[in-house]
Design a protein around this motif. Structure first.
Motif, PDB file in Angstrom:
ATOM      1  N   LYS A   9      -4.322  11.432 -14.587  1.00  0.00           N
ATOM      2  CA  LYS A   9      -4.325  10.213 -15.421  1.00  0.00           C
ATOM      3  C   LYS A   9      -3.157   9.200 -15.278  1.00  0.00           C
ATOM      4  CE  LYS A   9      -5.564   8.829 -20.081  1.00  0.00           C
ATOM      5  NZ  LYS A   9      -4.633   7.544 -20.447  1.00  0.00           N
ATOM      6  N   LYS A  10      -2.090   9.946 -15.172  1.00  0.00           N
ATOM      7  CA  LYS A  10      -0.936   9.058 -15.045  1.00  0.00           C
ATOM      8  C   LYS A  10      -0.750   8.513 -13.998  1.00  0.00           C
ATOM      9  CE  LYS A  10       4.251   9.632 -14.694  1.00  0.00           C
ATOM     10  NZ  LYS A  10       4.355   8.202 -15.559  1.00  0.00           N
ATOM     11  N   PHE A  11      -1.403   9.120 -12.480  1.00  0.00           N
ATOM     12  CA  PHE A  11      -1.429   8.337 -11.420  1.00  0.00           C
ATOM     13  C   PHE A  11      -2.078   6.989 -11.512  1.00  0.00           C
ATOM     14  CE2 PHE A  11      -3.476   7.363  -7.232  1.00  0.00           C
ATOM     15  CZ  PHE A  11      -2.108   6.984  -6.604  1.00  0.00           C
ATOM     16  N   LEU A  12      -3.462   7.273 -12.075  1.00  0.00           N
ATOM     17  CA  LEU A  12      -4.362   6.306 -12.121  1.00  0.00           C
ATOM     18  C   LEU A  12      -3.818   5.228 -13.202  1.00  0.00           C
ATOM     19  CD1 LEU A  12      -7.904   7.696 -12.227  1.00  0.00           C
ATOM     20  CD2 LEU A  12      -6.892   6.509 -10.180  1.00  0.00           C
ATOM     21  N   ASP A  13      -3.226   5.587 -14.177  1.00  0.00           N
ATOM     22  CA  ASP A  13      -2.810   4.455 -15.314  1.00  0.00           C
ATOM     23  C   ASP A  13      -1.680   3.748 -14.660  1.00  0.00           C
ATOM     24  OD1 ASP A  13      -4.720   5.355 -17.038  1.00  0.00           O
ATOM     25  OD2 ASP A  13      -3.377   6.637 -18.229  1.00  0.00           O
ATOM     26  N   ASP A  14      -0.772   4.368 -13.944  1.00  0.00           N
ATOM     27  CA  ASP A  14       0.279   3.742 -13.313  1.00  0.00           C
ATOM     28  C   ASP A  14       0.100   2.717 -12.168  1.00  0.00           C
ATOM     29  OD1 ASP A  14       2.114   4.990 -15.113  1.00  0.00           O
ATOM     30  OD2 ASP A  14       2.953   6.503 -13.587  1.00  0.00           O
ATOM     31  N   ALA A  15      -0.976   3.090 -11.373  1.00  0.00           N
ATOM     32  CA  ALA A  15      -1.439   2.446 -10.418  1.00  0.00           C
ATOM     33  C   ALA A  15      -2.202   1.041 -10.698  1.00  0.00           C
ATOM     34  CB  ALA A  15      -2.267   3.171  -9.527  1.00  0.00           C
ATOM     35  N   LYS A  16      -2.763   1.335 -11.994  1.00  0.00           N
ATOM     36  CA  LYS A  16      -3.580   0.346 -12.450  1.00  0.00           C
ATOM     37  C   LYS A  16      -2.799  -0.663 -13.087  1.00  0.00           C
ATOM     38  CE  LYS A  16      -7.950   2.628 -13.129  1.00  0.00           C
ATOM     39  NZ  LYS A  16      -8.897   3.547 -14.342  1.00  0.00           N
ATOM     40  N   ALA A  17      -1.805  -0.174 -13.737  1.00  0.00           N
ATOM     41  CA  ALA A  17      -0.841  -1.219 -14.666  1.00  0.00           C
ATOM     42  C   ALA A  17       0.201  -1.990 -13.506  1.00  0.00           C
ATOM     43  CB  ALA A  17       0.020  -0.266 -15.458  1.00  0.00           C
ATOM     44  N   LEU A  18       0.438  -1.051 -12.590  1.00  0.00           N
ATOM     45  CA  LEU A  18       1.649  -1.644 -11.527  1.00  0.00           C
ATOM     46  C   LEU A  18       0.769  -2.647 -10.485  1.00  0.00           C
ATOM     47  CD1 LEU A  18       4.059   1.314 -11.441  1.00  0.00           C
ATOM     48  CD2 LEU A  18       4.510  -1.026 -12.254  1.00  0.00           C
ATOM     49  N   GLN A  69      -5.003 -20.472  -2.295  1.00  0.00           N
ATOM     50  CA  GLN A  69      -5.880 -19.231  -2.726  1.00  0.00           C
ATOM     51  C   GLN A  69      -5.121 -18.039  -1.994  1.00  0.00           C
ATOM     52  OE1 GLN A  69     -10.177 -19.429  -2.400  1.00  0.00           O
ATOM     53  NE2 GLN A  69     -10.645 -17.367  -3.166  1.00  0.00           N
ATOM     54  N   LEU A  70      -4.817 -16.944  -3.073  1.00  0.00           N
ATOM     55  CA  LEU A  70      -4.009 -15.898  -2.317  1.00  0.00           C
ATOM     56  C   LEU A  70      -4.295 -14.765  -3.497  1.00  0.00           C
ATOM     57  CD1 LEU A  70      -2.209 -14.818  -0.057  1.00  0.00           C
ATOM     58  CD2 LEU A  70      -0.158 -15.124  -1.626  1.00  0.00           C
ATOM     59  N   ASN A  71      -4.982 -13.795  -2.978  1.00  0.00           N
ATOM     60  CA  ASN A  71      -5.320 -12.614  -3.767  1.00  0.00           C
ATOM     61  C   ASN A  71      -5.056 -11.318  -3.044  1.00  0.00           C
ATOM     62  OD1 ASN A  71      -8.103 -14.600  -4.062  1.00  0.00           O
ATOM     63  ND2 ASN A  71      -6.945 -14.285  -5.838  1.00  0.00           N
ATOM     64  N   MET A  72      -4.190 -10.509  -3.929  1.00  0.00           N
ATOM     65  CA  MET A  72      -3.742  -9.380  -3.347  1.00  0.00           C
ATOM     66  C   MET A  72      -4.881  -8.406  -4.071  1.00  0.00           C
ATOM     67  SD  MET A  72       0.123  -8.919  -2.811  1.00  0.00           S
ATOM     68  CE  MET A  72      -0.096  -7.486  -1.708  1.00  0.00           C
ATOM     69  N   VAL A  73      -5.568  -7.246  -3.457  1.00  0.00           N
ATOM     70  CA  VAL A  73      -6.555  -6.375  -4.129  1.00  0.00           C
ATOM     71  C   VAL A  73      -6.203  -4.984  -3.490  1.00  0.00           C
ATOM     72  CG1 VAL A  73      -8.839  -5.646  -4.566  1.00  0.00           C
ATOM     73  CG2 VAL A  73      -8.207  -8.018  -4.301  1.00  0.00           C
ATOM     74  N   ASN A  74      -5.990  -4.066  -4.542  1.00  0.00           N
ATOM     75  CA  ASN A  74      -5.836  -2.602  -4.289  1.00  0.00           C
ATOM     76  C   ASN A  74      -7.043  -1.676  -4.748  1.00  0.00           C
ATOM     77  OD1 ASN A  74      -3.185  -3.025  -3.028  1.00  0.00           O
ATOM     78  ND2 ASN A  74      -2.575  -3.591  -4.912  1.00  0.00           N
ATOM     79  N   ALA A  75      -7.581  -0.975  -4.036  1.00  0.00           N
ATOM     80  CA  ALA A  75      -8.551  -0.061  -4.449  1.00  0.00           C
ATOM     81  C   ALA A  75      -8.580   1.332  -3.864  1.00  0.00           C
ATOM     82  CB  ALA A  75      -9.738  -0.589  -3.917  1.00  0.00           C
ATOM     83  N   ALA A  81       1.031  -1.175  -0.114  1.00  0.00           N
ATOM     84  CA  ALA A  81       0.121  -0.142  -0.017  1.00  0.00           C
ATOM     85  C   ALA A  81       0.778   1.271  -0.003  1.00  0.00           C
ATOM     86  CB  ALA A  81      -0.936  -0.031   0.908  1.00  0.00           C
ATOM     87  N   PHE A  82       2.148   1.184   0.737  1.00  0.00           N
ATOM     88  CA  PHE A  82       2.836   2.479   0.686  1.00  0.00           C
ATOM     89  C   PHE A  82       3.482   2.463  -0.350  1.00  0.00           C
ATOM     90  CE2 PHE A  82       0.882   3.058   4.937  1.00  0.00           C
ATOM     91  CZ  PHE A  82       1.225   4.601   5.367  1.00  0.00           C
ATOM     92  N   ALA A  83       4.044   1.418  -0.964  1.00  0.00           N
ATOM     93  CA  ALA A  83       4.576   1.589  -2.234  1.00  0.00           C
ATOM     94  C   ALA A  83       3.939   2.223  -3.408  1.00  0.00           C
ATOM     95  CB  ALA A  83       5.449   0.117  -2.695  1.00  0.00           C
ATOM     96  N   MET A  84       2.817   1.749  -3.296  1.00  0.00           N
ATOM     97  CA  MET A  84       1.622   2.407  -4.293  1.00  0.00           C
ATOM     98  C   MET A  84       1.341   3.942  -3.788  1.00  0.00           C
ATOM     99  SD  MET A  84      -2.367   1.057  -4.944  1.00  0.00           S
ATOM    100  CE  MET A  84      -2.696   0.651  -3.350  1.00  0.00           C
ATOM    101  N   LEU A  85       1.310   4.196  -2.592  1.00  0.00           N
ATOM    102  CA  LEU A  85       1.350   5.783  -2.324  1.00  0.00           C
ATOM    103  C   LEU A  85       2.470   6.611  -2.894  1.00  0.00           C
ATOM    104  CD1 LEU A  85      -0.477   7.855  -0.813  1.00  0.00           C
ATOM    105  CD2 LEU A  85       0.895   7.024   1.277  1.00  0.00           C
ATOM    106  N   ALA A  86       3.767   5.813  -2.744  1.00  0.00           N
ATOM    107  CA  ALA A  86       4.688   6.556  -2.996  1.00  0.00           C
ATOM    108  C   ALA A  86       4.754   6.982  -4.637  1.00  0.00           C
ATOM    109  CB  ALA A  86       5.965   5.649  -2.863  1.00  0.00           C
ATOM    110  N   LEU A  87       4.002   6.249  -5.445  1.00  0.00           N
ATOM    111  CA  LEU A  87       4.012   6.417  -6.799  1.00  0.00           C
ATOM    112  C   LEU A  87       3.190   7.935  -6.909  1.00  0.00           C
ATOM    113  CD1 LEU A  87       1.957   3.667  -8.715  1.00  0.00           C
ATOM    114  CD2 LEU A  87       4.028   4.728  -9.409  1.00  0.00           C
ATOM    115  N   GLY A  88       2.541   8.357  -6.083  1.00  0.00           N
ATOM    116  CA  GLY A  88       1.950   9.828  -6.121  1.00  0.00           C
ATOM    117  C   GLY A  88       2.591  10.991  -5.360  1.00  0.00           C
TER     118      GLY A  88
END
Length: 420
Positions: free
Chosen positions: A153-162, A136-142, A85-92
């Motif tokens: 758009k870049k943040f959402l695109d990168d977060a969706k892709a990564l 069964q192991l699923n990681m979900v980010n929302a 979650a914090f690596a994802m936050l670091a994107l922004g």
């Protein structure tokens, strides 16, 4: 005045939940029963394995912080969920805010670049969620956003892709409707395991970022329910409780660490999951907590050997719910929670800060599992009784994924009759 938002980190673990991570540089040896790494995607493996030592350092540093916050209580959390979650936050994040987040996650930015970290987490999520696994192991980010907040758009695109991020528009001005939308989503994604996650939501919230892991695994060798019986569990010198104690006799991976005065038993799940069960000698839990590092797990892995044991292990359910802002601040992630925050990579303007971070995790352990193949079902027992190992006082449970060397869960079970 900065606009604030929440980060919610969730983890739901089901049944005999355990995912097998062996520490870096683990040596499997020649044991034919030892599940081998199934690295189907060499490039992905290399990328996510770069994160291994850093993620492990973060896991055990956070463990030390959480113990200070809730001493002498059950603890259960998912290091990989928090890191992701914090690596994802670091994107922004930008400037010092981004540096603090990544260094707080135990990355040395002179040795690894932010781009490599993001790529590593992308591949980690993909490998943990591989559908061919027997667990069964699923990681979900929302992300839930107010309509007036327009993310780049870049943040959402990168977060969706990564991070395979799912984005939703939410009306936080109507807190009850927002809570229902988010709680329904979380309940659906965790197969009903986590309900009513968010309560009393601040109508000033503009964004909620959620990250969670759903895990369900079966023991490689199940415990027979008819062998489970009520036995005593010694919480402390004054407190004894009755717990349903599972029992199994067989050959187990075993090690006694003389330096830390603790017994280590390793149980496998079908697939790449492994649980380390660690029973300190009486009065030795605090020493173990204070000295536990990734090198300790490595040493245990290297010294495990097969031993005939009569194993008693409690059947229990625990969950942990933590507001972890203070712990993360102690680990160097400071600015993102203040008006100094620079999250301009999310919206284009530095007007966001994180108001609080909530982490939830749960674990159910029971007898379920798939029997070993018929050829090994009838193990020949010596006539003499094997030594008994009984987890009847506070112990640690560490759950790892061997394919990615990820620390999925760390638990400290002080009283298995207390569920939260």
């Amino acid at each position: 005045m900065k606009t604030t938002f929440y980060i919610s980190l969730l983890l739901a673990g089901l049944h005999a939940v355990s995912h097998g991570q062996l520490p870096p540089n683990h040596h499997n040896g020649d044991d034919p029963n030892e599940p081998k790494h199934h690295m189907h995607h060499a490039g992905e493996a290399i990328a996510c394995l770069k994160l291994v030592p850093n993620n492990a350092d973060f896991a055990f540093q956070f463990f030390k912080e959480i113990i200070l916050e809730v001493p002498n209580k059950n603890i259960f959390f998912s290091p990989v969920s928090i890191s992701t979650a914090f690596a994802m936050l670091a994107l922004g994040a930008r400037s010092t805010t981004q540096t603090q987040i990544l260094e707080g996650l135990s990355f040395n930015l002179t040795e690894i670049q932010e781009k490599e970290i993001q790529e590593g987490f992308h591949n980690l999520i993909h490998m943990l969620s591989h559908p061919e696994s027997k667990v069964q192991l699923n990681m979900v980010n929302a992300i839930f956003l107010t309509e007036r907040l327009k993310p780049l758009k870049k943040f959402l695109d990168d977060a969706k892709a990564l991070y395979q991020l799912e984005a939703f528009t939410t009306d936080f001005n109507n807190p009850r409707e927002a809570e229902k939308q988010i709680n329904d989503y979380v309940e659906r994604k965790t197969h009903g395991k986590i309900t009513d996650l968010v309560k009393d939501m601040d109508p000033q919230t503009v964004m909620l970022l959620g990250s969670f892991v759903f895990f369900k695994g079966n023991w490689e060798k199940s415990f027979k329910p008819e062998h489970t019986e009520e036995r005593e569990f010694f919480v402390d010198a004054e407190t004894t409780v009755k717990v349903p104690m599972m029992h199994q006799t067989g050959r187990f991976d075993f090690y006694f660490d003389e330096d830390l005065s603790c017994t280590v038993v390793r149980l496998h799940y079908n697939g790449s999951a492994t649980a380390f069960l660690v029973l300190p000698a009486k009065g030795k839990m605090k020493q173990l907590e204070q000295t536990l590092v990734k090198e300790t797990i490595q040493e245990w892995s290297d010294h495990l050997f097969k031993r005939l044991l009569s194993l008693y292990f409690p059947k229990f359910s625990i969950s942990g719910s933590y507001e972890i802002t203070n712990m993360l601040s102690k680990m160097g992630i400071v600015d993102v929670f203040t008006d100094q925050a620079d999250l301009s990579g999310i919206t284009g303007t530095p007007d966001l800060k994180v108001s609080k971070v909530v982490h939830k995790a749960s674990l159910d352990v029971d007898e379920r599992g798939t029997e070993a193949a018929a050829a090994t079902a009838a193990e020949i027992m010596k006539m003499s009784l094997p030594p008994a190992i009984e987890f009847n006082r506070p112990f640690l449970m560490l759950i790892f994924d061997r394919d990615t060397n990820s620390t999925l869960f760390i638990g400290k079970i002080v009283n298995p009759t207390i569920t939260s």
